[in-house]
Write a protein that holds these residues in place. Sequence first.
Motif, PDB file in Angstrom:
ATOM      1  N   LYS A  52     -12.942   0.639  -3.143  1.00 21.77           N
ATOM      2  CA  LYS A  52     -13.598  -0.537  -3.766  1.00 21.77           C
ATOM      3  C   LYS A  52     -12.627  -1.085  -4.948  1.00 21.77           C
ATOM      4  O   LYS A  52     -12.243  -2.371  -5.004  1.00 21.77           O
ATOM      5  CB  LYS A  52     -14.936  -0.161  -4.582  1.00 21.77           C
ATOM      6  N   ASP A  53     -12.175  -0.033  -5.676  1.00 20.82           N
ATOM      7  CA  ASP A  53     -11.011  -0.635  -6.938  1.00 20.82           C
ATOM      8  C   ASP A  53      -9.972  -1.270  -6.051  1.00 20.82           C
ATOM      9  O   ASP A  53      -9.652  -2.359  -6.622  1.00 20.82           O
ATOM     10  CB  ASP A  53     -10.419   0.807  -7.418  1.00 20.82           C
ATOM     11  N   LEU A  54      -9.374  -0.749  -5.069  1.00 21.87           N
ATOM     12  CA  LEU A  54      -8.106  -1.440  -4.398  1.00 21.87           C
ATOM     13  C   LEU A  54      -8.415  -2.689  -3.896  1.00 21.87           C
ATOM     14  O   LEU A  54      -7.767  -3.572  -3.830  1.00 21.87           O
ATOM     15  CB  LEU A  54      -7.437  -0.420  -3.682  1.00 21.87           C
ATOM     16  N   THR A  55      -9.740  -2.716  -3.049  1.00 25.24           N
ATOM     17  CA  THR A  55     -10.141  -4.095  -2.401  1.00 25.24           C
ATOM     18  C   THR A  55     -10.114  -5.233  -3.523  1.00 25.24           C
ATOM     19  O   THR A  55      -9.757  -6.310  -3.121  1.00 25.24           O
ATOM     20  CB  THR A  55     -11.319  -3.644  -1.737  1.00 25.24           C
ATOM     21  N   ALA A  56     -11.040  -4.769  -4.725  1.00 25.42           N
ATOM     22  CA  ALA A  56     -10.843  -5.888  -5.810  1.00 25.42           C
ATOM     23  C   ALA A  56      -9.591  -6.325  -6.225  1.00 25.42           C
ATOM     24  O   ALA A  56      -9.253  -7.457  -6.767  1.00 25.42           O
ATOM     25  CB  ALA A  56     -11.586  -5.110  -6.784  1.00 25.42           C
ATOM     26  N   ARG A  57      -8.438  -5.745  -6.039  1.00 28.56           N
ATOM     27  CA  ARG A  57      -7.191  -5.785  -6.471  1.00 28.56           C
ATOM     28  C   ARG A  57      -6.449  -6.738  -5.484  1.00 28.56           C
ATOM     29  O   ARG A  57      -5.233  -6.894  -5.699  1.00 28.56           O
ATOM     30  CB  ARG A  57      -6.297  -4.763  -7.319  1.00 28.56           C
ATOM     31  N   LEU A  58      -6.812  -6.874  -4.468  1.00 26.32           N
ATOM     32  CA  LEU A  58      -5.943  -7.470  -3.411  1.00 26.32           C
ATOM     33  C   LEU A  58      -6.038  -9.092  -3.633  1.00 26.32           C
ATOM     34  O   LEU A  58      -5.182  -9.731  -3.176  1.00 26.32           O
ATOM     35  CB  LEU A  58      -6.522  -7.217  -2.000  1.00 26.32           C
ATOM     36  N   GLY A  59      -6.978  -9.529  -4.174  1.00 21.68           N
ATOM     37  CA  GLY A  59      -7.045 -10.973  -4.721  1.00 21.68           C
ATOM     38  C   GLY A  59      -7.330 -11.828  -3.623  1.00 21.68           C
ATOM     39  O   GLY A  59      -7.103 -13.043  -3.514  1.00 21.68           O
ATOM     40  N   GLY A  60      -8.007 -11.298  -2.460  1.00 23.08           N
ATOM     41  CA  GLY A  60      -8.378 -12.102  -1.307  1.00 23.08           C
ATOM     42  C   GLY A  60      -7.917 -11.562  -0.061  1.00 23.08           C
ATOM     43  O   GLY A  60      -7.680 -10.460   0.178  1.00 23.08           O
ATOM     44  N   ARG A  61      -8.007 -12.348   1.376  1.00 22.86           N
ATOM     45  CA  ARG A  61      -7.618 -11.617   2.550  1.00 22.86           C
ATOM     46  C   ARG A  61      -6.198 -11.492   2.589  1.00 22.86           C
ATOM     47  O   ARG A  61      -5.484 -12.011   1.887  1.00 22.86           O
ATOM     48  CB  ARG A  61      -8.206 -12.735   3.695  1.00 22.86           C
ATOM     49  N   VAL A  62      -5.839 -10.426   3.269  1.00 19.51           N
ATOM     50  CA  VAL A  62      -4.573 -10.095   3.630  1.00 19.51           C
ATOM     51  C   VAL A  62      -4.490  -9.925   5.058  1.00 19.51           C
ATOM     52  O   VAL A  62      -5.331  -9.832   6.050  1.00 19.51           O
ATOM     53  CB  VAL A  62      -4.343  -8.386   3.099  1.00 19.51           C
ATOM     54  N   ASP A  63      -3.003 -10.030   5.722  1.00 20.45           N
ATOM     55  CA  ASP A  63      -2.791 -10.101   6.971  1.00 20.45           C
ATOM     56  C   ASP A  63      -2.319  -8.784   7.491  1.00 20.45           C
ATOM     57  O   ASP A  63      -2.733  -8.191   8.531  1.00 20.45           O
ATOM     58  CB  ASP A  63      -1.481 -11.019   7.211  1.00 20.45           C
ATOM     59  N   ALA A  64      -2.214  -7.861   6.411  1.00 22.30           N
ATOM     60  CA  ALA A  64      -1.690  -6.442   6.866  1.00 22.30           C
ATOM     61  C   ALA A  64      -1.685  -5.535   5.625  1.00 22.30           C
ATOM     62  O   ALA A  64      -1.479  -6.104   4.400  1.00 22.30           O
ATOM     63  CB  ALA A  64      -0.091  -6.475   7.303  1.00 22.30           C
ATOM     64  N   ILE A  65      -1.770  -4.119   5.964  1.00 21.09           N
ATOM     65  CA  ILE A  65      -1.762  -3.166   4.878  1.00 21.09           C
ATOM     66  C   ILE A  65      -0.935  -2.238   5.444  1.00 21.09           C
ATOM     67  O   ILE A  65      -0.991  -1.666   6.258  1.00 21.09           O
ATOM     68  CB  ILE A  65      -3.162  -2.802   4.686  1.00 21.09           C
ATOM     69  N   TYR A  66       0.097  -1.708   4.370  1.00 16.01           N
ATOM     70  CA  TYR A  66       1.064  -0.783   4.485  1.00 16.01           C
ATOM     71  C   TYR A  66       0.531   0.488   3.371  1.00 16.01           C
ATOM     72  O   TYR A  66       0.572   0.213   2.486  1.00 16.01           O
ATOM     73  CB  TYR A  66       2.430  -1.194   4.487  1.00 16.01           C
ATOM     74  N   GLY A  67       0.174   1.562   3.917  1.00 11.96           N
ATOM     75  CA  GLY A  67      -0.024   2.469   3.173  1.00 11.96           C
ATOM     76  C   GLY A  67       0.764   3.913   3.566  1.00 11.96           C
ATOM     77  O   GLY A  67       0.833   4.101   4.648  1.00 11.96           O
ATOM     78  N   GLU A  68       1.240   4.539   2.671  1.00 14.20           N
ATOM     79  CA  GLU A  68       2.074   5.748   2.778  1.00 14.20           C
ATOM     80  C   GLU A  68       1.376   6.953   2.252  1.00 14.20           C
ATOM     81  O   GLU A  68       1.124   6.899   0.996  1.00 14.20           O
ATOM     82  CB  GLU A  68       3.578   5.374   2.187  1.00 14.20           C
ATOM     83  N   SER A  69       1.518   8.088   3.195  1.00 12.43           N
ATOM     84  CA  SER A  69       0.844   9.333   2.726  1.00 12.43           C
ATOM     85  C   SER A  69      -0.555   9.198   1.903  1.00 12.43           C
ATOM     86  O   SER A  69      -1.187   8.736   2.769  1.00 12.43           O
ATOM     87  CB  SER A  69       1.788  10.022   1.521  1.00 12.43           C
ATOM     88  N   LEU A  70      -0.730   9.590   1.250  1.00 17.21           N
ATOM     89  CA  LEU A  70      -2.450   9.380   0.629  1.00 17.21           C
ATOM     90  C   LEU A  70      -2.547   7.878   0.829  1.00 17.21           C
ATOM     91  O   LEU A  70      -3.747   7.533   1.106  1.00 17.21           O
ATOM     92  CB  LEU A  70      -2.538   9.604  -0.971  1.00 17.21           C
ATOM     93  N   GLY A  71      -1.667   6.877   0.609  1.00 15.34           N
ATOM     94  CA  GLY A  71      -1.977   5.306   0.619  1.00 15.34           C
ATOM     95  C   GLY A  71      -2.246   4.926   2.170  1.00 15.34           C
ATOM     96  O   GLY A  71      -2.858   4.018   2.164  1.00 15.34           O
ATOM     97  N   ALA A  72      -1.996   5.898   3.195  1.00 12.98           N
ATOM     98  CA  ALA A  72      -2.335   5.587   4.464  1.00 12.98           C
ATOM     99  C   ALA A  72      -3.933   5.796   4.723  1.00 12.98           C
ATOM    100  O   ALA A  72      -4.507   4.937   5.224  1.00 12.98           O
ATOM    101  CB  ALA A  72      -1.869   6.451   5.613  1.00 12.98           C
ATOM    102  N   TYR A  73      -4.520   6.774   3.906  1.00 16.04           N
ATOM    103  CA  TYR A  73      -5.788   7.002   4.128  1.00 16.04           C
ATOM    104  C   TYR A  73      -6.641   5.855   3.097  1.00 16.04           C
ATOM    105  O   TYR A  73      -7.647   5.388   3.537  1.00 16.04           O
ATOM    106  CB  TYR A  73      -6.230   8.280   3.531  1.00 16.04           C
ATOM    107  N   LEU A  74      -5.936   5.438   2.149  1.00 12.54           N
ATOM    108  CA  LEU A  74      -6.478   4.571   1.278  1.00 12.54           C
ATOM    109  C   LEU A  74      -6.634   3.057   1.756  1.00 12.54           C
ATOM    110  O   LEU A  74      -7.566   2.278   1.910  1.00 12.54           O
ATOM    111  CB  LEU A  74      -5.779   4.282   0.091  1.00 12.54           C
TER     112      LEU A  74
END
Length: 223
Positions: A52-74
Motif C-alpha cells: 500500500k505504501d509503495l502503491t501510493a508513491r507511484l503517483g498514478g498508473r505505470v506501464d511496468a514494474i522492475y523489482g530486484e531481490s526483495l523488490g521482486a516480491y514487492l
Amino acid sequence: MAFVPPACCGAGYFRRLRRLVDDRLEIRAVELPGRGRRYSEPTITQAGPAAKDLTARLGGRVDAIYGESLGAYLGLAVAAGLDQDPPPVLLAASNSPPCARRASGGEPASSIEEAIAGLAALGGEIPAELLTDRALAESAFPLLRDDLSLSWSLIGALRETVVACRVVVLGGRDDTTLTRLGSWAAHTTRNCTVTRLPGDHLLSASNPAGVARVILGTVLADA
C-alpha cells in the motif's frame, strides 16, 4: 515505470541503471520507510502495508514494474493491488518465485547473526563489511531484522497470488541462490519468460547495461 530496490536499499541503489534508461523512460524509483530519503520514518514489516505504501508513491498508473531481490516480491504485491487496464509488465529480478518458497518466519530475529543468516538463506547478498565490522553490523541490525520479517510476510502473502501481468524474470548467471525461476509462471495468467544475464545477485549493480537492455526491449516493445 517503477523501480523497487532490494532489501535494505533505497531508491539511490538504481543510480547506475537509471543513467542508462532515463532518456527513454519516465522512471519512478520508490523506496520503503527506513532507508534513503525516508530514513527517519518507521519501517514496515508486513506485506499489505508495504504494498500500500509503495502503491501510493507511484503517483498514478505505470506501464511496468522492475523489482530486484526483495523488490521482486514487492513488485508482485503492488501489481496485484493495481486497478488499471492494461496491467503493468512485471520484471522480477534476482529472486525465486514465492510459490517455490516454504512459508516460514515467526518471531523477529533477535540478533545480528540471526538476521544475517535469515537473509542469506533467502538469497540476500550480505555486504562483507557487515561480517567483519561489529559496530556497523549492530547499526544495520534493525533494518536487517525488519526486512527479514517483511520478506517472510511477503512469501506468506504471495505464495498463491496470481496476476494478469506479463512477467519477465531476470537472474544473474553467478547467482547460485536462485531456484525454479520458471515457476514464476504460476503467478500470472499471461506469458512468463526467463532471462539469465552475466552478473550476480545484485543484478542491476553488477550488470546495469544488461538489465537496461532487457528493460528497454520489454517496455518499448509494448509501447
